[in-house]
Design an enzyme around this catalytic site. Structure first.
Site, PDB file in Angstrom:
ATOM      1  CG  HIS A 272      13.060  18.113  13.590  1.00 29.82           C
ATOM      2  ND1 HIS A 272      14.232  18.272  14.298  1.00 29.82           N
ATOM      3  CD2 HIS A 272      13.015  19.126  12.686  1.00 29.82           C
ATOM      4  CE1 HIS A 272      14.875  19.335  13.837  1.00 29.82           C
ATOM      5  NE2 HIS A 272      14.165  19.867  12.861  1.00 29.82           N
ATOM      6  CG  ASP A 344      13.082  25.158  16.568  1.00 25.73           C
ATOM      7  OD1 ASP A 344      13.267  25.503  15.384  1.00 25.73           O
ATOM      8  OD2 ASP A 344      13.660  24.175  17.081  1.00 25.73           O
TER       9      ASP A 344
END
Length: 554
Positions: A272, A344
Site C-alpha cells: 500500500h 490488486d
C-alpha cells in the site's frame, strides 16, 4: 452434509496430489526457469487463441466454473461489444459515490464496482443491510441491457478484513484455517469449507457475486507488515490446503473467489505504501511461494489476484501486476491457468508512484489481467484504456478474450443454485472453525478449574466474551483473569492470555495459561469459553512459530 464434507476432503487431497505431480514433472526446469530472461515473455497469440470458434469448442471444464455453453455465450457477447463498452468491461471501478458508480456501469459499461470503507454499510440504520442490498440491485439494473450480470465484489476474508459484519455472520481470521488444518487434517479442512460456504451463501443473498479471498500468501512471521493473520500459515503446504478448502466452500455457494496476491505477498514491505521486493530466487519461488497458487489452479480456482510485488528473479523493478513475464508467460502459459486474473487495487502506493494517471490500468491489462481493479481515477483509467484499444497498444482480441472470461464466470455464478443465506444464520459454522483452530500454547499441571472470569482487552472483544460467557453460564467478575490480546498489542499479563489475531504476543506474555484463538467475535468467544470451562479441548496447532516449546502434557 457428510457427502459434502467427504467431497471437500477428496478434492483437497486431489489438489495437493496434483501440485506434487506438477513439481515432480517440472523438476529443476520449473516454470519460472522457462521464462525468457531477456525477452518480454509476450509471445504471439496463436490462431486458436484468436478464434471465437476455438474458444467455444473448448472441453467441458471440470470442477466449479463456466460450462461450455456459458463460455460460448460469453464469447459471443464479448465479441459484440463496441470498443467503448469493451474498455469499460476491463475495469472494476473504485466507488466514490453511489451516483457516480451507477453512471460508470450504465454509461461506460464498467465491469463492476468495488465499494469499501464506511460507504459500504451505514450501521446507524435499523436495518443496515437494506441499503447494501438496494445498491447492489441498482448496479445490476444499471447494467440490465448487457445480457449478463455486473460484477459486484467484496473483500470479506474474515477477521480484520471483513467489509460487512453484523448482521451477517462474522468469521475468524484465515489463520484459523491453518490452525484447524494443522491440528485436525481433513476435519479441519472440512470446517474451513463449511465456513466459506456459509459466508458465500450470505454474501450472495446480500447481492454479491464475487469475493476477493482467500489469501494464498505465506506469512513471514512477526515482520509481516500487512498480511499477518490474513495468511493461513508460514508453512506453504498448510496454506495450500487452506486455500483449496476455502475455494471449495465459496464455489459450493456459487460465489466467484479470487486467491491473492500472486505470486505471494511474502515480504516485509507493505505494498500500500511502496513496491516490495520478493527476493526469492527461482528455486524458492518454485518450492515455496507458488505452492498455494498451484494448488488453487489444480482446484479450478475461479480467480487469481496479482500482487504489486517486484519479483526480482523474473522481472526486476516491474510490479508483478504489471509484468507480462509474470502473468501471461508464467501464470497463463506455464501454469496453464485459464481463470480470471484480477489486479490488486491500482490506487496503492506501489503502482501510483510509478504509473501516473491511467497508465497503471493500461499496463495491468497489457500484462494479461482480465480486470483492472479500483484505479485511483475511474475516468482517467477508462480514457486511457479506450485510447490503448484504438491504437492497438492493448490488442483488441486479448481484450475480448478477457471480457469473455469475466462474462462466462458471471453467467455461471448467476446460474448457480443459491443456498439459504439469511443474515447471521451461520454462527454454528463460524464457531466450529474457531473451535477447530483454538490452540493451547501453555498451561499448568494440573489444569485449574475455572469457575468465574474477569476479561480485559478491547471493548469489542470483551463484549463478545461477556456475551459468550453469559450464554454458557460462566460467572463474570473475580476469579480467573483473562486478557484478550488483540492486533497491535505486544503482550499481556493475566491468569489466562488469549491471542485473538496472530499469536506472536503470547511468547512475550506472562501467564500460566496461553491460548491462541484467531478471532474476537461472539462465535470465536463461544469456542474459547467452552475450552475454559473444560467442555471442549483446544486441539488446533500453531500454524506459525512463536518461539515457545509445546505445552506440557499433564
Amino acid at each position: 452434509m457428510a457427502r459434502t464434507q467427504h467431497r471437500s476432503r477428496s478434492r483437497s487431497r486431489t489438489a495437493a496430489t496434483a501440485v506434487l505431480t506438477v513439481l515432480v514433472l517440472v523438476g529443476a526446469a520449473g516454470w519460472w526457469t522457462r521464462l525468457a530472461p531477456d525477452g518480454d515473455g509476450a509471445g504471439t497469440p496463436s490462431a486458436a487463441d484468436r478464434s471465437t470458434t476455438s474458444r467455444a469448442e473448448a472441453k467441458e471444464p471440470s470442477g466449479w466454473g463456466p460450462t461450455k455453453s456459458e463460455r460460448t455465450q460469453a464469447a459471443v457477447l464479448a465479441d459484440a461489444l463496441p470498443l467503448e463498452d469493451l474498455a469499460g468491461q476491463l475495469i472494476i471501478a473504485r466507488s466514490f459515490s453511489n451516483e457516480q458508480s451507477l453512471a460508470l456501469v450504465r454509461d461506460k459499461h464498467f465491469a463492476g464496482v468495488m465499494v469499501t470503507g464506511q460507504q459500504i454499510l451505514d450501521v446507524t440504520t435499523d436495518d443496515p443491510l437494506t441499503d447494501v442490498k438496494a445498491f447492489n440491485q441498482q448496479l445490476q439494473e444499471a447494467g440490465g441491457d448487457r445480457g449478463f450480470p455486473v460484477m459486484v465484489p467484496i473483500d470479506q476474508e474474515g477477521g480484520l478484513v471483513a467489509r460487512l459484519t453484523d448482521p451477517l455472520t462474522t468469521f475468524p481470521t484465515f489463520m484459523s484455517a491453518g490452525a484447524a488444518i494443522a491440528g485436525h487434517g481433513d476435519e479441519g479442512a472440512a470446517a474451513v469449507t463449511a465456513a466459506t460456504k456459509a459466508s458465500g451463501a450470505e454474501l450472495r443473498t446480500a447481492g454479491y457475486n464475487t469475493v476477493f479471498a482467500p489469501d494464498g500468501d505465506i506469512t513471514i512471521g512477526p515482520a509481516d507488515p500487512i498480511i499477518g493473520s490474513r495468511s493461513a500459515s508460514s508453512d506453504a503446504d498448510i496454506v495450500a490446503q487452506a486455500v483449496v478448502a476455502a475455494i471449495d466452500g465459496y464455489s459450493q455457494a456459487g460465489l466467484i473467489s479470487a486467491v491473492k496476491h500472486f505470486p505471494g505477498h511474502n515480504v516485509s514491505t507493505d505494498s500500500h505504501k511502496g513496491l516490495p521486493v520478493l527476493d526469492s530466487d527461482r528455486e524458492r519461488l518454485r518450492s515455496h511461494d507458488l505452492l498455494p497458487f498451484e494448488a488453487a489452479i489444480a482446484d479450478s480456482a475461479p480467480g487469481i489476484m496479482t500482487g504489486h510485488l517486484d519479483v526480482s528473479a523474473i522481472d526486476k523493478g516491474v510490479p508483478a501486476s504489471m509484468s507480462r513475464k509474470v502473468i501471461t508467460t508464467g501464470l497463463r502459459k506455464n501454469l496453464g491457468y485459464d481463470g480470471l486474473v484480477i489486479s490488486d487495487s491500482l490506487g496503492m502506493g506501489a503502482v501510483m508512484q510509478r504509473y501516473p494517471g491511467g497508465d497503471s490500468t493500461v499496463e495491468a491489462i497489457k500484462a494479461g489481467s482480465d480486470l483492472a481493479l479500483m484505479p485511483a481515477d475511474n475516468d482517467q483509467a477508462y480514457d486511457a484504456v479506450l485510447a490503448a484499444l484504438k491504437s492497438g497498444e492493448i490488442p483488441e482480441q486479448q481484450a475480448r478474450d478477457s471480457a469473455a472470461r469475466t462474462i462466462a464466470y458471471l453467467l455461471h455464478s448467476e446460474a448457480s443454485r443459491e443456498l439459504p443465506g439469511d443474515p447471521g444464520s451461520h454462527t454454528e459454522q463460524s464457531q466450529q472453525l474457531s473451535a477447530m483452530a483454538a490452540t493451547v500454547v501453555a498451561h499448568p499441571c494440573p489444569v485449574p478449574r475455572i469457575t468465574s472470569v474477569s476479561p480485559t482487552g478491547s471493548s469489542d472483544a470483551v463484549a463478545a466474551f461477556r456475551t459468550a460467557a453469559q450464554e454458557a453460564g460462566l460467572p463474570l467478575g473475580g476469579g480467573t483473569s483473562v486478557a484478550l490480546l488483540g492486533p497491535g498489542v505486544p503482550a499481556a499479563s493475566a491468569d489466562v492470555v488469549v491471542s485473538t489475531d496472530t499469536p506472536y504476543g503470547l511468547a512475550r506474555s506472562s501467564a500460566p495459561t496461553k491460548v491462541a484463538l484467531y478471532g474476537s467475535d461472539v462465535p470465536a468467544m463461544r469456542a474459547l469459553v467452552a475450552v475454559l470451562m473444560g467442555k471442549a479441548r483446544a486441539l488446533g496447532k500453531l500454524p506459525v512459530d512463536i518461539g515457545l516449546p509445546p505445552p506440557t502434557r499433564c
